[in-house]
Write an enzyme that holds these catalytic residues in place. Structure first.
Site, PDB file in Angstrom:
ATOM      1  N   ASP A  96      -3.560  37.997 -14.191  1.00 43.88           N
ATOM      2  CA  ASP A  96      -4.490  37.214 -13.377  1.00 43.88           C
ATOM      3  C   ASP A  96      -5.930  37.455 -13.824  1.00 43.88           C
ATOM      4  O   ASP A  96      -6.439  38.572 -13.731  1.00 43.88           O
ATOM      5  CB  ASP A  96      -4.311  37.610 -11.908  1.00 43.88           C
ATOM      6  CG  ASP A  96      -5.065  36.713 -10.966  1.00 43.88           C
ATOM      7  OD1 ASP A  96      -5.211  35.524 -11.267  1.00 43.88           O
ATOM      8  OD2 ASP A  96      -5.505  37.217  -9.907  1.00 43.88           O
ATOM      9  N   LYS A 151       0.050  24.963  -4.810  1.00 45.05           N
ATOM     10  CA  LYS A 151      -1.170  24.267  -4.362  1.00 45.05           C
ATOM     11  C   LYS A 151      -0.944  22.760  -4.452  1.00 45.05           C
ATOM     12  O   LYS A 151      -1.483  22.073  -5.316  1.00 45.05           O
ATOM     13  CB  LYS A 151      -2.360  24.701  -5.214  1.00 45.05           C
ATOM     14  CG  LYS A 151      -2.667  26.189  -5.087  1.00 45.05           C
ATOM     15  CD  LYS A 151      -3.747  26.624  -6.067  1.00 45.05           C
ATOM     16  CE  LYS A 151      -3.986  28.123  -5.981  1.00 45.05           C
ATOM     17  NZ  LYS A 151      -4.983  28.585  -6.974  1.00 45.05           N
ATOM     18  N   LYS A 201       1.618  39.688  -4.757  1.00 47.34           N
ATOM     19  CA  LYS A 201       0.211  39.463  -5.049  1.00 47.34           C
ATOM     20  C   LYS A 201      -0.602  40.626  -4.499  1.00 47.34           C
ATOM     21  O   LYS A 201      -0.052  41.568  -3.911  1.00 47.34           O
ATOM     22  CB  LYS A 201      -0.230  38.126  -4.464  1.00 47.34           C
ATOM     23  CG  LYS A 201       0.666  36.953  -4.908  1.00 47.34           C
ATOM     24  CD  LYS A 201       0.205  35.631  -4.366  1.00 47.34           C
ATOM     25  CE  LYS A 201      -0.927  35.077  -5.185  1.00 47.34           C
ATOM     26  NZ  LYS A 201      -1.220  33.652  -4.840  1.00 47.34           N
ATOM     27  N   ARG A 234       0.802  -1.218   0.000  1.00 50.60           N
ATOM     28  CA  ARG A 234       0.000   0.000   0.000  1.00 50.60           C
ATOM     29  C   ARG A 234       0.838   1.273   0.000  1.00 50.60           C
ATOM     30  O   ARG A 234       0.551   2.194  -0.796  1.00 50.60           O
ATOM     31  CB  ARG A 234      -0.975  -0.035   1.184  1.00 50.60           C
ATOM     32  CG  ARG A 234      -1.871   1.217   1.316  1.00 50.60           C
ATOM     33  CD  ARG A 234      -2.474   1.685   0.013  1.00 50.60           C
ATOM     34  NE  ARG A 234      -3.107   0.605  -0.746  1.00 50.60           N
ATOM     35  CZ  ARG A 234      -3.380   0.684  -2.037  1.00 50.60           C
ATOM     36  NH1 ARG A 234      -3.051   1.766  -2.740  1.00 50.60           N
ATOM     37  NH2 ARG A 234      -3.968  -0.319  -2.648  1.00 50.60           N
ATOM     38  N   GLU A 280       2.005  39.610  -9.784  1.00 45.22           N
ATOM     39  CA  GLU A 280       0.717  39.498 -10.441  1.00 45.22           C
ATOM     40  C   GLU A 280       0.255  40.883 -10.882  1.00 45.22           C
ATOM     41  O   GLU A 280       0.623  41.890 -10.281  1.00 45.22           O
ATOM     42  CB  GLU A 280      -0.335  38.900  -9.489  1.00 45.22           C
ATOM     43  CG  GLU A 280      -0.185  37.428  -9.230  1.00 45.22           C
ATOM     44  CD  GLU A 280      -1.338  36.869  -8.416  1.00 45.22           C
ATOM     45  OE1 GLU A 280      -2.155  37.671  -7.895  1.00 45.22           O
ATOM     46  OE2 GLU A 280      -1.433  35.641  -8.294  1.00 45.22           O
TER      47      GLU A 280
END
Length: 287
Positions: free
Chosen positions: A217, A135, A167, A100, A196
């Protein structure tokens, strides 16, 4: 060539995976005589791009170095349903214990690489590249970044330490994008400077500062084309800025975005929304 993953990181990931699964010992594996040996084959139950061989190898190396692994496919190779991926020979107990954890690594990283390859195929011939984001699954950042390379994509920054990305919240806190860029330059951090842009005033500010990477963006297609024209004009004057689209591109929309002329498209879904590839391990008596 796909660069090898960091061996220490692979070993650490495997140690943690084995610890959480085996704990104080695999009591079920004790049903099998200690001296018994077995042969096991792993197959893919669906078409996929295979990634994760170093993690599989490390699982069985840590459990029992006497286990012999024979791989039938290469890293980053496309496979078909029911195709054999690798064969294991050795003591039955550690083969059962490692089944597994090994499949978890292989199915997750192959799922990432397969997802990336779909996007790469969708923009083939445009000259654009598919890039990842931060992410990622917790604890598997480096592994998934490696899987992106296996799928034909490229890596964005690895974390918060190897690139400055300005950002909207940084812009708001600094009092404007030009102030944020100036503050970043003053750090002299020796890492790429990226920003951005949510409108064309911010695009022009980023180009005036000759940032390394400009992320447009959630721009519309006409806006993307205009931003590309401005970036190319900037580079024609000796600038270095690379332009990237970010903001929710899908398999259905990614090609028309790429055809606008951006250098790269960031896709968070390739690591965030990963679906594991369906794999199966089949045991047989020792030969």
């Amino acid at each position: 060539m796909i660069p090898a993953p960091n061996a220490a990181d692979v070993a650490d990931c495997v140690r943690r995976a084995l610890a959480e699964d085996i704990g104080s010992g695999d009591v079920t594996a004790r049903l099998v005589p200690a001296a018994q040996t077995s042969v096991a084959h792993v197959i893919s139950r669906e078409d996929a791009v295979i990634c994760g061989r170093p993690w599989v190898d490390e699982v069985f190396r840590q459990l029992d170095p006497a286990i012999v692994i024979t791989w039938h496919v290469g890293e980053g190779e496309r496979v078909r349903a029911d195709q054999r991926l690798y064969t294991l020979r050795g003591p039955a107990r550690p083969l059962l214990s490692g089944e597994r954890p090994a499949l978890n690594f292989l199915q997750t990283l192959s799922g990432t690489a397969t997802s990336v390859r779909r996007y790469v195929d969708a923009i083939a011939g445009t000259g654009c590249r598919i890039a990842d984001t931060r992410k990622t699954l917790p604890g598997l950042r480096n592994a998934q970044k490696y899987a992106v390379l296996c799928g034909g994509g490229i890596n964005h920054r690895i974390g918060l330490y190897d690139g400055i990305l300005i950002k909207e919240n940084h812009v708001a806190a600094a009092g404007g994008i030009r102030a944020a860029i100036a503050n970043a330059r003053a750090l002299d951090a020796g890492v790429p400077l990226m920003t951005e842009a949510e409108d064309f005033d911010q695009v022009r500010a980023a180009l005036d500062a000759d940032v390394d990477l400009l992320l447009v963006d959630d721009f519309t297609l006409p806006q993307i084309r205009e931003a590309v024209q401005l970036t190319r004009a900037h580079r024609a004057r000796g600038g270095r800025t690379v332009i990237e689209y970010s903001g929710g591109a899908t398999l259905e929309s990614v090609r028309e975005i790429a055809e606008c002329g951006v250098d790269r498209i960031a896709i968070g879904a390739i690591t965030k929304h990963v679906r594991a590839v369906d794999l199966s391990m089949r045991f047989e008596s020792d030969e």
